[in-house]
Scaffold this motif. Structure first.
Motif, short mmCIF file in Angstrom:
data_model
loop_
_atom_site.label_atom_id
_atom_site.label_comp_id
_atom_site.label_asym_id
_atom_site.label_seq_id
_atom_site.Cartn_x
_atom_site.Cartn_y
_atom_site.Cartn_z
N ALA A 1 51.94 42.17 50.49
CA ALA A 1 51.26 41.42 51.55
C ALA A 1 50.57 42.34 52.54
O ALA A 1 49.62 41.91 53.24
N PRO B 1 45.25 45.54 51.87
CA PRO B 1 44.06 44.87 52.41
C PRO B 1 43.77 43.59 51.63
O PRO B 1 43.93 43.53 50.41
N GLN B 2 43.33 42.57 52.35
CA GLN B 2 43.04 41.30 51.70
C GLN B 2 42.00 41.45 50.60
O GLN B 2 42.07 40.80 49.56
N SER B 3 41.03 42.36 50.81
CA SER B 3 39.98 42.56 49.81
C SER B 3 40.54 43.13 48.52
O SER B 3 40.09 42.77 47.42
N ARG C 1 43.73 42.70 47.47
CA ARG C 1 44.51 41.63 46.85
C ARG C 1 43.58 40.61 46.18
O ARG C 1 43.89 40.09 45.11
N ALA C 2 42.43 40.35 46.78
CA ALA C 2 41.49 39.39 46.18
C ALA C 2 40.99 39.89 44.83
O ALA C 2 40.85 39.10 43.88
N GLU D 1 43.94 39.55 42.32
CA GLU D 1 44.21 38.16 41.98
C GLU D 1 43.10 37.55 41.15
O GLU D 1 43.36 36.73 40.25
N ASP E 1 43.66 50.11 45.73
CA ASP E 1 42.89 50.26 46.97
C ASP E 1 42.12 51.58 46.96
O ASP E 1 40.94 51.65 47.33
#
Length: 697
Positions: free
Chosen positions: A105, A108-110, A112-113, A116, A347
């Protein structure tokens, strides 16, 4: 993760199958296959592009991707049976999923995106092809892809080999040379696989161009075999190169401004601590004069037996302050290694994929999220560099960290890593040439501005073996004051051993020792053949087969210091085998050294640790080497004097990894054998004229 995995597979599929088939509508991506079947992925966002990459790669190699994911989860034995149980146990023992679940979690959201979306690409393919999917696969999640790096990246510097040596029956006062392989599926580094990356700056080229060779040596098939792709998104992801099954980024390649080549480096990044157990309580170990309780977690491994029958194997894993514990016949040992719990590798890869100059590339390296791997760098500005990248543990000096350490002293339990500034590197050397061929970082250019050994403490554990390929790079590229494009390419395919290589030194020493030795007539003729061999491994050479077979023990140990008896035994076997299969020992090497794929079986130049790297031994039942590793994906990148990028590449087989009926299963084999490359259509306008298939997943 555990809650989902505890559901019966049939229920999982019922719950999720409907959703998978609609995944394609969530992503704006187009896949264009060029005339060679290579996928060029054009997405609106980075996530769209990652989704397309996964789907395209699954079309070509779904079975391997699935195995990678199941192995990463520790579920491979559920599909494969008892032979894979050690791999599943190792995933649990390394604490891979504890690390991922604790830190995912925070990524970075980017990032994880991207992970996923890649997972969704695999899910869509599996849902559309249910007959090929394991009942244990769905759903693939972003965490699976992150965990893959946590599990596999330490293997590249030899973590699996250290475990195997530790499990040897001998007490490892200085780790035993031979031992049981710790992994049953993930490929151990048994082959002396190398790599090379070479870059020249404008001042060193004959036309003001900057050039980069990307030439990693990997197995030609399996979970770490190269897959070529071109990625583009409107968010700035614009890169070509190759990647591994289950990796949602380009691992080595180039974008419009920068390029990079990877080579394996193997500093000492694993520490083994011998523990003293409490004779009154085996659940305790001594540290700083006190008994400490082990932390214990349970590994549960589902193993396929026969047909639908499965058995859950349970075993406790002990954890000391140092790390997880291996209990062997000769004692209990805790291990600590670079990359323990590391989950930021994707990352980092996205950072170098998008870097636009050296400063941005170095900024990604400063994350220190890749446990090892050399990087040879070049860019549109004419800058070049070599980075001996690794997570160097913050060890104290005064100890021999190559040996087993006492486990009762807390000052030996290091925390964290040295900073980027401590990394050996050679940036923009005066001669305009940098390279690495799995040699020490103190030999990275042909000038005098390499790093100096005396500036780096022994506790960093930097390797010392100089490969034949490094000597040949210096002898060829280093001797050329103005390197043309043709020379840059021709030197790469050199197939010779340098007179000062450890291979040639070992052979000459052994030949000298044969004076006066009683030999058969066939053996005397073979000795003379070796005495007159010049060190070449071209297909027409009549001494190379005998020489390569005789030198196998030297190659295995990466050293000239091999017992004479081993060389003599290898020589005797070589003479007998060549006589058996060919009726003579002076057989042209190309009759032995073959590149095999589909209907092709073609002669090859090259051998172990030559710049034209071919690892094919031992002889098979037909008396041949079948090329298994070495030169695989080869790419030449160039920025002209105006800074415009172009590249050419070749794959050892083709883009269709498993589909023998595909025209791209072996269509690059002739190019590869003839030492030729093809243009990479980096610009979409160029690609459009050669699209063989266009579709949206």
């Amino acid at each position: 993760m555990v809650g989902w995995l505890s559901l019966p597979p049939s229920l999982k599929r019922q719950v999720e199958a409907g959703n998978y088939l609609t995944l394609g509508a969530q992503y704006d991506v187009e896949i264009l296959r060029d005339r060679w079947g290579v996928p060029h992925i054009y997405g609106n966002s980075d996530a769209d592009t990652a989704f397309g990459l996964a789907y395209a790669h699954a079309e070509d190699d779904f079975a391997t991707i699935q195995d990678v994911i199941l192995a990463t989860r520790g579920q491979l034995a559920a599909e494969r049976g008892i032979s894979a149980a050690k791999t599943d146990y190792l995933v649990a023992w390394m604490g891979v999923w504890e690390a991922v679940e604790a830190g995912y979690a925070a990524l970075p959201q980017s990032t994880r995106a991207v992970a996923e979306a890649y997972a969704d690409g695999i899910n869509l393919y599996a849902a559309r092809n249910p007959g090929t999917a394991s009942r244990y696969l769905l759903p693939v999640r972003g965490e699976d892809l992150i965990a893959g790096f946590t599990f596999k990246t330490p293997m590249f510097y030899g973590f699996d080999a250290v475990l195997g040596e530790l499990l040897s029956a001998e007490a490892p006062l200085e780790l035993a040379r031979d031992g049981e392989a710790a992994l049953s599926w993930v490929p151990c580094q048994h082959l002396p696989i190398g790599s090379q990356g070479i870059a020249v700056a404008p001042a060193r080229s004959d036309d003001g161009a900057t050039r980069l060779l990307i030439n990693s040596h990997q197995p030609l098939t399996g979970p770490v075999a190269w897959y070529e792709a071109r990625l583009h998104s409107e968010e700035g992801w614009n890169v070509a190169g190759s990647t591994f099954p289950g990796a949602p980024a380009i691992i080595h390649g180039h974008n419009a401004k920068v390029g990079w080549a990877n080579t394996v480096n193997k500093p000492d990044l694993v520490d083994i601590y011998q523990l003293e157990l409490n004779p009154q309580n085996p659940g305790q170990y001594r540290l700083d004069g006190e008994w400490r309780d082990f932390e214990v977690r349970e590994a549960q491994i589902l193993v396929r037996l026969l047909g639908p029958l499965h058995w859950t194997f349970k075993r406790d894993i002990k954890l000391a302050e140092h790390g997880p514990v291996m209990e062997t016949e000769h004692g209990s040992y805790a291990l600590r290694w670079a990359g323990m719990g590391e989950i930021r590798t994707l990352d980092f890869l996205l950072g170098i994929n998008k870097a636009q100059n050296r400063q941005e590339f170095e900024q990604a390296l400063k994350m220190q999220a890749m446990p090892s791997i050399n990087y040879v760098y070049a860019d549109a500005n004419g800058e070049i560099g070599h980075y001996y990248n690794a997570q160097f543990p913050n060890r104290i000096e005064g100890w021999d960290w190559n040996k087993v350490l006492p486990g009762d002293r807390s000052e030996l339990i290091w925390e964290g890593y040295r900073t980027f500034e401590a990394m050996p590197r050679t940036v923009n050397p005066q001669t305009g040439l940098v390279y690495n061929a799995n040699n020490p970082p103190f030999q990275a250019t042909d000038g005098d501005d390499d790093p100096r050994l005396v500036d780096f403490p022994p506790s960093m554990g930097i390797e010392s073996v100089v490969t034949n390929r490094a000597l040949q790079v210096e002898a060829l590229y280093g001797a050329d004051a103005r390197i043309s494009a043709a020379e840059f390419e021709r030197y790469k395919y050199d197939f010779r051993y340098h007179p000062d290589s450890y291979q040639m030194r070992a052979l000459q020493g052994w030949l000298a020792a044969q004076n006066g030795v009683e030999l058969t007539g066939e053996q005397r003729s073979a000795i003379e053949l070796l005495r007159n061999w010049g060190g070449a491994t071209d297909a027409g050479n009549r001494a190379a087969a005998l020489a390569v077979l005789t030198l196998a023990p030297v190659q295995d140990e990466n050293s000239e210091h091999v017992a004479q008896e081993k060389l003599s035994a290898a020589f005797e076997r070589a003479v007998a085998d060549l006589q058996q299969f060919y009726g003579r020992v002076d057989v042209p090497f190309g009759e032995v050294n073959r590149h095999v794929r589909g209907s092709f079986s073609l002669p090859l130049n090259g051998g172990p640790d030559t710049l034209r790297a071919v690892y094919g031994g031992p002889l098979n039942d037909s008396g041949r080497f079948e090329n298994r590793a070495g030169d695989s994906y080869v790419m030449f990148v160039e920025w002209d004097a105006a800074g415009q990028v172009s590249s050419r590449a070749v794959h050892n087989f083709g883009s269709a990894t498993l589909d023998k009926t595909s025209p791209h299963y072996a269509d690059q084999v002739p190019l590869f054998v003839e030492e030729k490359v093809r243009p990479v259509p980096f610009q979409r306008a160029v690609l459009e004229s050669q699209v063989s298939r266009r579709y949206r997943p």
